[in-house]
Design a protein around this motif. Structure first.
Motif, short mmCIF file in Angstrom:
data_model
loop_
_atom_site.label_atom_id
_atom_site.label_comp_id
_atom_site.label_asym_id
_atom_site.label_seq_id
_atom_site.Cartn_x
_atom_site.Cartn_y
_atom_site.Cartn_z
N GLY A 151 0.80 -1.21 0.00
CA GLY A 151 0.00 0.00 0.00
C GLY A 151 0.84 1.26 0.00
N PRO A 152 0.49 2.24 0.83
CA PRO A 152 1.22 3.51 0.85
C PRO A 152 2.68 3.35 1.27
CG PRO A 152 -0.31 3.37 2.70
CD PRO A 152 -0.64 2.24 1.79
N GLU A 153 2.97 2.41 2.16
CA GLU A 153 4.36 2.16 2.56
C GLU A 153 5.21 1.80 1.35
OE1 GLU A 153 5.53 0.39 6.72
OE2 GLU A 153 3.82 -0.70 5.92
N ASN A 154 4.69 0.88 0.54
CA ASN A 154 5.42 0.44 -0.65
C ASN A 154 5.64 1.60 -1.61
OD1 ASN A 154 6.38 -1.78 -2.54
ND2 ASN A 154 4.76 -0.85 -3.76
N GLN A 155 4.65 2.47 -1.75
CA GLN A 155 4.76 3.58 -2.70
C GLN A 155 5.78 4.62 -2.23
OE1 GLN A 155 3.36 2.81 -5.28
NE2 GLN A 155 3.16 4.59 -6.59
N TYR A 156 5.76 4.92 -0.95
CA TYR A 156 6.76 5.86 -0.40
C TYR A 156 8.17 5.33 -0.62
CZ TYR A 156 3.68 9.15 2.08
OH TYR A 156 2.77 10.13 2.39
N HIS A 157 8.37 4.05 -0.37
CA HIS A 157 9.70 3.46 -0.51
C HIS A 157 10.07 3.23 -1.97
CE1 HIS A 157 9.05 2.73 3.80
NE2 HIS A 157 10.35 2.69 3.88
N TYR A 158 9.09 3.08 -2.84
CA TYR A 158 9.38 2.97 -4.27
C TYR A 158 9.98 4.27 -4.79
CZ TYR A 158 8.56 2.78 -9.30
OH TYR A 158 8.73 2.84 -10.67
N PHE A 159 9.35 5.38 -4.46
CA PHE A 159 9.87 6.68 -4.89
C PHE A 159 11.22 6.97 -4.22
CE2 PHE A 159 5.30 7.78 -5.85
CZ PHE A 159 5.49 7.87 -7.22
N ASN B 254 18.91 16.50 -6.25
CA ASN B 254 18.34 15.19 -5.90
C ASN B 254 18.55 14.86 -4.42
OD1 ASN B 254 17.23 12.49 -7.01
ND2 ASN B 254 19.04 11.87 -5.85
N ILE B 255 19.70 15.24 -3.87
CA ILE B 255 19.94 15.01 -2.44
C ILE B 255 18.98 15.84 -1.60
CG2 ILE B 255 21.63 15.28 -0.58
CD1 ILE B 255 23.81 14.57 -2.58
N VAL B 256 18.70 17.06 -2.06
CA VAL B 256 17.70 17.88 -1.37
C VAL B 256 16.34 17.18 -1.41
CG1 VAL B 256 16.41 20.05 -1.46
CG2 VAL B 256 18.87 20.07 -1.82
N PHE B 257 15.97 16.70 -2.58
CA PHE B 257 14.69 16.00 -2.76
C PHE B 257 14.65 14.75 -1.89
CE2 PHE B 257 11.44 14.85 -6.33
CZ PHE B 257 10.46 14.71 -5.37
N LEU B 258 15.76 14.02 -1.84
CA LEU B 258 15.85 12.81 -1.02
C LEU B 258 15.61 13.14 0.45
CD1 LEU B 258 16.53 9.79 -0.79
CD2 LEU B 258 18.95 10.41 -0.72
N GLY B 259 16.21 14.22 0.91
CA GLY B 259 16.01 14.63 2.30
C GLY B 259 14.57 15.02 2.59
N VAL B 260 13.99 15.79 1.68
CA VAL B 260 12.60 16.22 1.85
C VAL B 260 11.66 15.01 1.84
CG1 VAL B 260 10.69 17.49 0.78
CG2 VAL B 260 12.97 18.51 0.88
N TRP B 261 11.92 14.07 0.93
CA TRP B 261 11.04 12.90 0.82
C TRP B 261 11.14 12.02 2.07
CZ3 TRP B 261 6.92 12.11 -1.72
CH2 TRP B 261 6.39 10.83 -1.89
N LEU B 262 12.31 11.88 2.64
CA LEU B 262 12.46 11.12 3.88
C LEU B 262 11.71 11.78 5.03
CD1 LEU B 262 16.22 10.06 3.70
CD2 LEU B 262 14.29 8.50 3.94
N ILE B 263 11.79 13.10 5.10
CA ILE B 263 11.07 13.82 6.16
C ILE B 263 9.57 13.66 5.98
CG2 ILE B 263 10.58 16.12 7.10
CD1 ILE B 263 13.47 16.89 6.38
N VAL B 264 9.11 13.81 4.74
CA VAL B 264 7.68 13.64 4.45
C VAL B 264 7.23 12.23 4.80
CG1 VAL B 264 5.99 13.53 2.58
CG2 VAL B 264 7.57 15.44 2.69
N THR B 265 8.05 11.24 4.45
CA THR B 265 7.72 9.85 4.77
C THR B 265 7.60 9.64 6.27
OG1 THR B 265 8.86 9.06 2.78
CG2 THR B 265 8.46 7.45 4.52
N GLY B 266 8.55 10.18 7.01
CA GLY B 266 8.52 10.03 8.46
C GLY B 266 7.31 10.67 9.10
N ILE B 267 6.89 11.81 8.55
CA ILE B 267 5.75 12.52 9.14
C ILE B 267 4.42 11.90 8.71
CG2 ILE B 267 4.50 14.72 9.20
CD1 ILE B 267 7.20 16.13 8.90
N LEU B 268 4.23 11.74 7.41
CA LEU B 268 2.93 11.32 6.90
C LEU B 268 2.69 9.81 6.97
CD1 LEU B 268 2.55 13.61 3.75
CD2 LEU B 268 1.81 14.01 6.10
N LEU B 269 3.76 9.05 7.13
CA LEU B 269 3.58 7.60 7.15
C LEU B 269 3.70 7.01 8.55
CD1 LEU B 269 3.07 5.29 5.12
CD2 LEU B 269 5.54 4.94 5.01
#
Length: 293
Positions: free
Chosen positions: A144-152, A183-198
Motif C-alpha cells: 500500500g502507501p508504505e510500498n509507494q513511499y519506498h518505491y519513490f 536530488n539530495i535535497v529532494f531525497l532529504g525532503v522525501w524522507l522527512i515527508v515519509t517520516g511525518i505522513l507515514l
C-alpha cells in the motif's frame, strides 16, 4: 515523536542545500574552470561538512539501536536479534555506510591522496548503493502507501548513485553536480515527508492507521489503500514541481549575485586561482613528505 526518517532526511536536506549553494556559486564565479567535489570545506573548518555527516550518522544509529527500542537495546535476552528490530539494524547499516564515507573522505583529503576525487566519489556511491539495497530488500513487506513511499525513495537513491558515479568521469560537468545536489535535497525532503505522513500517528490517509509496535501501516480496505497510494503519487508529483521551482529560482538568484562581475574578472585574478591551486598541491606534497619523515 522524532522518527528516524526525519533525522536521516534532515541530514540529507542540509548537505544537499550546502552542495547546491557551492556548486552554483562555483559555476557562477568560474564556469570555464568549474570542477565539483563531493564535499565542500567551510571558512571556519575545512571538514565541517564531513563532521556533520559523521555526527548525523552517529545520532541516527543511536536513535535506531538504543533510543527507539523499548529496552533501549535491540537484542533479545539470549543475544539474538528479534524480528521486530531487524529494520533497526537495516536502517542503522545505511547510516554506517555514510559514516564510513565521511571518515575516509576526511582521511583521503588529509593524506592528499592522488586518487582522492575518484575514491571519494566511489565511497559516496557505495553508501547510496547500500541504502538502495537495504530498502529494496527490506525485512518488512511494504504494501500500500508504505510500498509507494519506498518505491519513490528508491528512485531518488538510484539517481544519487548514478550522478555520484558520473562525477568520477565528468568532474567538470556542472549539470551532473547540479542534478546530484538537487536530488539530495529532494531525497532529504522525501524522507522527512515519509517520516511525518507515514509513521507519525494522525497524519495517515483516511482509512489507514500506523502501528508503531509493528512499525507498519494498514488500511481498512482496498478502496482506502488505493486512495492512499494515489495520494502518495500526488505528493511526489507536487514535491517534484516545488523542488524544481526552488532549484531553478535558487540558481537564478545565485547567478545574479555571484555572476555579475564574471565578465570583468582580470587575468591576474585567474592567475591567482591557478597559483593558489599550485600552492595547494605543494602543501599536499609537503604534508605527504612530512608524514613519511
Amino acid at each position: 515523536m522524532l522518527e528516524g526518517h526525519q533525522v536521516f532526511g534532515f541530514g540529507f536536506l542540509v548537505v544537499g542545500l550546502w552542495h547546491l549553494f557551492n556548486n552554483v556559486k562555483l559555476h557562477a564565479l568560474c564556469s570555464k574552470s568549474f570542477t565539483s567535489t563531493l564535499w565542500f570545506p567551510t571558512t571556519k573548518s575545512r571538514y565541517l561538512e564531513l563532521y556533520f555527516v559523521m555526527a548525523s550518522s552517529t545520532i541516527f544509529i543511536s536513535l535506531e539501536l538504543f533510543i527507539s527500542p523499548a529496552r533501549h537495546q535491540p537484542f533479545d535476552p539470549d543475544g539474538t536479534i528479534p524480528t521486530n528490530h531487524l529494520h533497526n539494524f537495516e536502517h542503522s547499516s545505511m547510516a554506517m555506510s555514510f559514516l564510513v564515507y565521511a571518515f575516509f573522505a576526511l582521511v583521503l583529503d588529509a593524506k592528499c591522496s592522488k586518487s582522492q576525487h575518484e575514491l571519494t566519489h566511489l565511497l559516496g556511491a557505495l553508501a547510496f548503493a547500500q541504502e538502495y539495497i537495504l530498502i529494496h530488500f527490506h525485512s518488512k513487506n511494504h504494501i500500500g502507501p508504505e510500498n509507494q513511499y519506498h518505491y519513490f525513495l528508491q528512485l531518488l537513491i538510484l539517481v544519487s548513485i548514478i550522478t555520484t558515479l558520473m562525477g568520477i568521469g565528468y568532474p567538470k560537468s556542472f549539470l551532473v553536480s547540479f542534478v546530484r545536489s538537487v536530488n539530495i535535497v529532494f531525497l532529504g525532503v522525501w524522507l522527512i515527508v515519509t517520516g511525518i505522513l507515514l509513521y507519525t500517528p494522525g497524519f495517515q490517509s483516511k482509512g489507514c492507521v500506523t502501528h508503531l509496535k509493528e512499525y507498519k501501516v494498514t488500511c481498512s480496505d482496498d478502496k482506502a489503500r488505493h486512495r492512499a497510494v494515489a495520494l502518495v503519487n500526488i505528493q511526489f508529483s507536487w514535491l517534484l514541481i516545488g523542488i524544481t521551482i526552488f532549484a531553478m529560482s535558487f540558481y537564478l538568484v545565485l547567478i545574479r549575485i555571484y555572476g555579475e562581475n564574471v565578465e570583468y574578472v582580470s587575468l591576474s585574478k585567474e592567475e591567482y586561482y591557478l597559483e593558489d591551486e599550485s600552492n595547494t598541491d605543494i602543501e599536499c606534497q609537503k604534508k605527504s613528505i612530512e608524514g613519511k619523515v
